[in-house]
Design a protein around this motif. Structure first.
Motif, short mmCIF file in Angstrom:
data_model
loop_
_atom_site.label_atom_id
_atom_site.label_comp_id
_atom_site.label_asym_id
_atom_site.label_seq_id
_atom_site.Cartn_x
_atom_site.Cartn_y
_atom_site.Cartn_z
N GLY A 137 36.09 -21.75 -16.25
CA GLY A 137 35.60 -20.48 -16.77
C GLY A 137 34.44 -19.94 -15.97
O GLY A 137 33.92 -20.59 -15.06
N LEU A 138 34.05 -18.73 -16.33
CA LEU A 138 32.91 -18.03 -15.74
C LEU A 138 31.87 -17.79 -16.83
O LEU A 138 32.22 -17.61 -18.00
CB LEU A 138 33.36 -16.68 -15.16
N TRP A 139 30.62 -17.77 -16.44
CA TRP A 139 29.55 -17.57 -17.40
C TRP A 139 28.39 -16.84 -16.73
O TRP A 139 28.10 -17.08 -15.55
CB TRP A 139 29.10 -18.92 -17.95
N VAL A 140 27.76 -15.92 -17.45
CA VAL A 140 26.63 -15.15 -16.93
C VAL A 140 25.46 -15.29 -17.89
O VAL A 140 25.62 -15.22 -19.11
CB VAL A 140 26.97 -13.64 -16.81
N GLU A 141 24.29 -15.48 -17.32
CA GLU A 141 23.05 -15.52 -18.10
C GLU A 141 22.14 -14.44 -17.52
O GLU A 141 21.91 -14.41 -16.31
CB GLU A 141 22.40 -16.90 -17.97
N SER A 142 21.64 -13.53 -18.37
CA SER A 142 20.74 -12.47 -17.91
C SER A 142 19.32 -12.74 -18.40
O SER A 142 19.12 -13.05 -19.57
CB SER A 142 21.20 -11.11 -18.43
N THR A 143 18.38 -12.63 -17.49
CA THR A 143 16.97 -12.75 -17.83
C THR A 143 16.22 -11.63 -17.13
O THR A 143 16.18 -11.58 -15.91
CB THR A 143 16.39 -14.12 -17.39
N GLY A 144 15.68 -10.71 -17.92
CA GLY A 144 15.00 -9.57 -17.32
C GLY A 144 15.96 -8.76 -16.47
O GLY A 144 17.02 -8.37 -16.93
N ASP A 145 15.59 -8.55 -15.20
CA ASP A 145 16.46 -7.76 -14.32
C ASP A 145 17.26 -8.65 -13.37
O ASP A 145 17.72 -8.21 -12.33
CB ASP A 145 15.64 -6.73 -13.55
#
Length: 162
Positions: A137-145
């Motif tokens: 699978g694919l996974w994204v984590e966003s922190t700020g910009d």
């Protein structure tokens, strides 16, 4: 002359199309098979390249992460993890194989350390990386910009789900 203009565009499009279909199928299967929707919490670490999922405080699934790359929204740029010297070695996994795949086939994007951020180009790079490294699978984590993009591998159930 710019090497970036020499690639076989139709070959790249075929690879992207196959990788997109593979990623869509695998992602759906991962979410359904392991129940990764609803009230699920997760913890992750780049230091040991691990991710765990829990429900009601009980871990039920573990996996291994490979960082694909990162997007700086402020700078509108993508940086491959293999080109980012500040990352822990564990989280790089076999990402070097993605760069090599791009070089061997004269594909764009894959062997470049970075490129200008275009959502579709980032999506293509992520899905081809998932295919090359046979990710679950694919996974994204966003922190700020900043967006951190990962592949998920080696999923294992650790406790029975009810």
């Amino acid at each position: 002359m710019d090497d970036r203009s020499k690639h076989d565009h139709s070959g790249w499009e075929e690879v992207v199309l196959a990788a997109r279909e593979r990623a869509r199928t695998r992602q759906t299967l991962m979410v359904e098979r392991f129940g990764l929707s609803g009230d699920v919490q997760y913890q992750w670490s780049m230091d040991d390249a691990q991710i765990t999922w829990s429900r009601d405080g009980k871990v039920f699934l573990t996996g291994r992460l490979t960082m694909i790359g990162s997007v700086s929204l402020a700078q509108q740029s993508w940086l491959w993890s293999w080109a980012n010297e500040s990352l822990p070695h564990a989280v790089l996994g076999d990402i070097e194989r993605v760069r090599q795949f791009g070089e061997e086939n004269d594909y764009p994007v894959l062997p470049w350390p970075g490129f200008n951020y275009h959502p579709e180009l980032v999506a293509e790079a992520r899905m081809v990386a998932a295919s090359v490294l046979d990710a679950e699978g694919l996974w994204v984590e966003s922190t700020g910009d900043v967006q951190l993009h990962f592949l998920v591998h080696d999923l294992e159930l650790t406790a029975r789900r009810h």
